[in-house]
Design an enzyme around this catalytic site. Structure first.
Site, PDB file in Angstrom:
ATOM      1  N   ASP A 149       1.017  -1.465  -0.046  1.00 14.89           N
ATOM      2  CA  ASP A 149       0.169  -0.113  -0.134  1.00 14.89           C
ATOM      3  C   ASP A 149       0.753   1.130  -0.159  1.00 14.89           C
ATOM      4  O   ASP A 149       0.691   2.276   0.597  1.00 14.89           O
ATOM      5  CB  ASP A 149      -1.128  -0.074   1.088  1.00 14.89           C
ATOM      6  CG  ASP A 149      -2.092   1.268   1.141  1.00 14.89           C
ATOM      7  OD1 ASP A 149      -2.396   1.571   0.094  1.00 14.89           O
ATOM      8  OD2 ASP A 149      -2.288   1.608   2.321  1.00 14.89           O
ATOM      9  N   TYR A 150       1.703   1.138  -0.561  1.00 15.62           N
ATOM     10  CA  TYR A 150       2.556   2.408  -0.816  1.00 15.62           C
ATOM     11  C   TYR A 150       1.808   3.407  -1.790  1.00 15.62           C
ATOM     12  O   TYR A 150       1.288   3.121  -2.616  1.00 15.62           O
ATOM     13  CB  TYR A 150       4.074   2.277  -1.518  1.00 15.62           C
ATOM     14  CG  TYR A 150       4.935   1.770  -0.627  1.00 15.62           C
ATOM     15  CD1 TYR A 150       5.745   2.698   0.247  1.00 15.62           C
ATOM     16  CD2 TYR A 150       5.471   0.288  -0.618  1.00 15.62           C
ATOM     17  CE1 TYR A 150       6.697   2.084   1.043  1.00 15.62           C
ATOM     18  CE2 TYR A 150       6.328  -0.199   0.263  1.00 15.62           C
ATOM     19  CZ  TYR A 150       6.998   0.618   1.095  1.00 15.62           C
ATOM     20  OH  TYR A 150       7.946   0.292   1.797  1.00 15.62           O
ATOM     21  N   GLU A 151       1.842   4.826  -1.520  1.00 18.25           N
ATOM     22  CA  GLU A 151       1.034   5.679  -2.098  1.00 18.25           C
ATOM     23  C   GLU A 151       1.801   7.121  -2.694  1.00 18.25           C
ATOM     24  O   GLU A 151       1.318   7.819  -3.127  1.00 18.25           O
ATOM     25  CB  GLU A 151      -0.027   6.116  -1.089  1.00 18.25           C
ATOM     26  CG  GLU A 151      -0.948   4.920  -0.472  1.00 18.25           C
ATOM     27  CD  GLU A 151      -1.942   5.394   0.198  1.00 18.25           C
ATOM     28  OE1 GLU A 151      -2.536   6.602   0.302  1.00 18.25           O
ATOM     29  OE2 GLU A 151      -2.839   4.408   0.743  1.00 18.25           O
ATOM     30  N   HIS A 152       2.886   7.176  -2.303  1.00 15.90           N
ATOM     31  CA  HIS A 152       3.822   8.110  -2.404  1.00 15.90           C
ATOM     32  C   HIS A 152       5.496   7.695  -3.093  1.00 15.90           C
ATOM     33  O   HIS A 152       5.872   6.892  -2.405  1.00 15.90           O
ATOM     34  CB  HIS A 152       4.185   9.174  -1.294  1.00 15.90           C
ATOM     35  CG  HIS A 152       2.781   9.634  -0.790  1.00 15.90           C
ATOM     36  ND1 HIS A 152       2.034  10.528  -1.398  1.00 15.90           N
ATOM     37  CD2 HIS A 152       2.286   9.022   0.375  1.00 15.90           C
ATOM     38  CE1 HIS A 152       0.852  10.792  -0.453  1.00 15.90           C
ATOM     39  NE2 HIS A 152       1.185  10.204   0.444  1.00 15.90           N
ATOM     40  N   GLN A 210      -8.962   0.676  -3.956  1.00 14.48           N
ATOM     41  CA  GLN A 210      -9.478   1.635  -3.103  1.00 14.48           C
ATOM     42  C   GLN A 210     -10.420   2.353  -3.707  1.00 14.48           C
ATOM     43  O   GLN A 210     -10.295   3.371  -3.951  1.00 14.48           O
ATOM     44  CB  GLN A 210      -8.397   2.418  -2.269  1.00 14.48           C
ATOM     45  CG  GLN A 210      -7.224   1.647  -1.620  1.00 14.48           C
ATOM     46  CD  GLN A 210      -6.163   2.626  -1.064  1.00 14.48           C
ATOM     47  OE1 GLN A 210      -6.472   3.884  -0.333  1.00 14.48           O
ATOM     48  NE2 GLN A 210      -4.923   2.299  -1.202  1.00 14.48           N
TER      49      GLN A 210
END
Length: 299
Positions: A149-152, A210
């Protein structure tokens, strides 16, 4: 005569096999531990009819455990509510509920109020450090899988992300450390996750998409369109539908059409599972939506 009778029955046999629901259709995923509300595994209702119930600890992060938090190049530390969701509690919930598995989500949105950046010094270094540190956490906490769940991403390219994560999952599976892996993309980061999917999709078991990243005005037709678009991006994958119980929440909420959308997908054979963000916030409403989601899957 026996052969003739067999060929008479063959169409019925094929039809019955086609009607058997996918094992993934009975998958329920609940993220837990990120918001520190004191929620415990035993607070969450677990429908015994759910074949595969996955708790996902949020989060393990490759940042220093103490502030100021800085990147550690693949050395992961505990950033979930370890006091209520520790090794003994994990062992206990799995012992009392044979359908329960526990995974660790790595990455997340922020740490100490700042974005969690995926920033490997190199593919080889990050993978070596991640395999070592995560294997330690997996063994210590009796974990069954990992979620990404890396988002950046800063200056990291999609190809570098794909190679790091793909090699990590492949190595952990090959060593027997984990039995399953999932990814948790959303529209703004799809370019990174589709790069991973194209090269390493075969080692990813399901996609915790998501859908609550979309606007709260989302309608049922729009939601179904978003689902089909995600399924096309992650072709051949098991894309789970989702909602958030954390306020304010986007996407299609229960009470605004989510159950109708889920029933539609189920009737089409496309409901591979449901996931909820997050048990921490569901606690305040008695897990009513979480229970209903499980009922939809087993009905």
């Amino acid at each position: 005569m026996a052969h003739f009778f067999f060929f008479q029955l063959l169409p019925l046999l094929i039809m019955s096999l086609l009607m058997i629901p996918s094992a993934h259709a009975n998958l329920f995923v609940e993220y837990i531990g990120a918001l520190y509300t004191g929620v415990k595994f035993t607070d969450v209702p677990i429908n015994p009819g759910i074949t595969n119930f996955q708790f996902v600890l949020a989060f393990g992060i490759d940042y220093t455990a103490s502030a100021p938090h800085t990147p550690t190049d693949g050395h992961f530390n505990v950033f979930w509510d370890n006091g209520n969701l520790g090794a003994s509690q994990i062992a206990a919930i799995k012992a009392s509920h044979p359908n329960v598995k526990v995974a660790l989500s790595i990455g997340g949105d922020t740490v100490g109020g700042t974005p969690v950046q995926f920033s490997p010094s190199s593919v080889d270094a990050w993978v070596a450090n991640a395999v070592s540190s995560l294997t330690g956490l997996i063994n210590q906490y009796h974990l069954d899988g990992i979620d990404i769940d890396y988002e950046h991403f800063g200056t990291t390219t999609p190809d570098t992300f794909a190679e790091c994560i793909g090699r990590l999952i492949t190595t952990l599976k090959s060593s027997g450390a984990i039995r399953f892996a999932s990814i948790a993309p959303f529209p703004a980061v799809d370019q990174y996750y589709t790069a991973l999917w194209r090269k390493y999709g075969s080692v990813i078991n399901h996609v915790n998409y998501q859908f609550y990243a979309y606007d709260s005005s989302t309608t049922v037709p729009q939601f179904l369109g978003y689902f089909n678009a995600a399924s096309a991006k992650y072709s051949g994958g098991n894309v789970l539908v989702s909602f958030s119980t954390q306020s304010p929440a986007g996407g299609l909420l229960p009470g605004k059409g989510f159950w109708r959308a889920a029933d539609t997908l189920k009737s089409q054979g496309k409901l591979h599972g449901i996931f909820v963000w997050t048990a921490d916030s569901s606690k305040s409403n008695g897990f009513s939506w979480d229970s209903q989601a499980q009922s939809v899957l087993v009905s």
